[in-house]
Design an enzyme around this catalytic site. Structure first.
Site, PDB file in Angstrom:
ATOM      1  N   GLY A 164       8.385  29.380  14.285  1.00 37.20           N
ATOM      2  CA  GLY A 164       8.622  30.811  14.160  1.00 37.20           C
ATOM      3  C   GLY A 164       8.721  31.218  12.711  1.00 37.20           C
ATOM      4  O   GLY A 164       8.081  30.647  11.834  1.00 37.20           O
ATOM      5  N   CYS A 165       9.555  32.187  12.454  1.00 43.79           N
ATOM      6  CA  CYS A 165       9.751  32.734  11.112  1.00 43.79           C
ATOM      7  C   CYS A 165      10.191  31.631  10.145  1.00 43.79           C
ATOM      8  O   CYS A 165      11.224  31.013  10.340  1.00 43.79           O
ATOM      9  CB  CYS A 165      10.808  33.824  11.186  1.00 43.79           C
ATOM     10  SG  CYS A 165      11.375  34.416   9.591  1.00 43.79           S
ATOM     11  N   PHE A 166       9.409  31.391   9.109  1.00 44.07           N
ATOM     12  CA  PHE A 166       9.775  30.302   8.196  1.00 44.07           C
ATOM     13  C   PHE A 166      10.996  30.610   7.354  1.00 44.07           C
ATOM     14  O   PHE A 166      11.630  29.716   6.822  1.00 44.07           O
ATOM     15  CB  PHE A 166       8.610  29.805   7.365  1.00 44.07           C
ATOM     16  CG  PHE A 166       7.816  30.792   6.524  1.00 44.07           C
ATOM     17  CD1 PHE A 166       8.278  32.035   6.152  1.00 44.07           C
ATOM     18  CD2 PHE A 166       6.556  30.420   6.079  1.00 44.07           C
ATOM     19  CE1 PHE A 166       7.533  32.901   5.371  1.00 44.07           C
ATOM     20  CE2 PHE A 166       5.785  31.267   5.290  1.00 44.07           C
ATOM     21  CZ  PHE A 166       6.278  32.505   4.937  1.00 44.07           C
ATOM     22  N   CYS A 193      16.216  35.215  13.329  1.00 44.37           N
ATOM     23  CA  CYS A 193      15.223  34.619  14.221  1.00 44.37           C
ATOM     24  C   CYS A 193      15.538  33.182  14.615  1.00 44.37           C
ATOM     25  O   CYS A 193      14.758  32.577  15.329  1.00 44.37           O
ATOM     26  CB  CYS A 193      13.841  34.698  13.584  1.00 44.37           C
ATOM     27  SG  CYS A 193      13.756  34.115  11.885  1.00 44.37           S
ATOM     28  N   HIS A 194      16.639  32.636  14.186  1.00 43.77           N
ATOM     29  CA  HIS A 194      16.966  31.264  14.544  1.00 43.77           C
ATOM     30  C   HIS A 194      18.441  31.153  14.900  1.00 43.77           C
ATOM     31  O   HIS A 194      19.297  31.386  14.053  1.00 43.77           O
ATOM     32  CB  HIS A 194      16.654  30.302  13.399  1.00 43.77           C
ATOM     33  CG  HIS A 194      15.189  30.115  13.200  1.00 43.77           C
ATOM     34  ND1 HIS A 194      14.427  31.029  12.523  1.00 43.77           N
ATOM     35  CD2 HIS A 194      14.348  29.155  13.613  1.00 43.77           C
ATOM     36  CE1 HIS A 194      13.167  30.608  12.517  1.00 43.77           C
ATOM     37  NE2 HIS A 194      13.098  29.494  13.164  1.00 43.77           N
TER      38      HIS A 194
END
Length: 161
Positions: A11-13, A154-155
């Protein structure tokens, strides 16, 4: 110190880098792109789905303090490996779940962690792919949350192990 590397896409790094940077034994991390066909990709190209690359995090770690297996476990705790082509609000193939292994040992360890998750009833759609060239992302993406003082949206850590 025994320095090793690992490459994860989940996903979003920005969020992935934040989580890996705070893990025991991680010496440094870099966000970038891997898995596609375009050399020297730019973020806007990756975002436009013209390169085939995933947003990924290159993790450099001290193998005397942690292991690739432990980093794999963290990888699976910070994203939903059941999702394909996206994570949460981030949708698109650049946000896929993929481990880019650097050698056969990493592949075997990742396979063992995936098998353990499936035994526990988790759905895992994570791809295992031999690593190709890792293209470093733009400077403004590096350590994004440290620069902005924010926290990853996002995590979220989900205890699976």
């Amino acid at each position: 110190m025994k320095l090793e590397k690992a490459i994860f896409a989940c996903g979003c790094f920005w969020g992935a880098q934040y989580q890996f940077e705070h893990a025991k034994g991680v010496v440094r991390s870099t966000v970038g792109y891997i898995g596609g066909h375009k050399e020297h990709p730019a973020y806007e190209e990756v975002k436009a789905h013209t390169t085939g690359h995933a947003e990924a995090t290159l993790v450099e770690f001290d193998a005397e303090q942690t292991s690739f297996t432990e980093l794999c476990k963290l990888f699976f705790e910070i994203h939903d490996p059941a999702q394909t082509d996206g994570q949460g609000p981030d949708i698109g193939p650049q946000y896929r779940s993929e481990i880019f292994y650097l050698n056969d040992k990493q592949k075997e360890e990742a396979e063992a962690v995936i098998a353990l998750l499936r035994e526990k009833g988790y759905e895992v759609n994570t791809k295992l792919t031999p690593a190709t060239t890792f293209w470093e992302g733009e400077e403004y993406h590096q350590h994004y949350y440290d620069k902005t003082g924010g926290e990853p949206y996002c995590h979220i850590r989900v205890k699976k192990f």
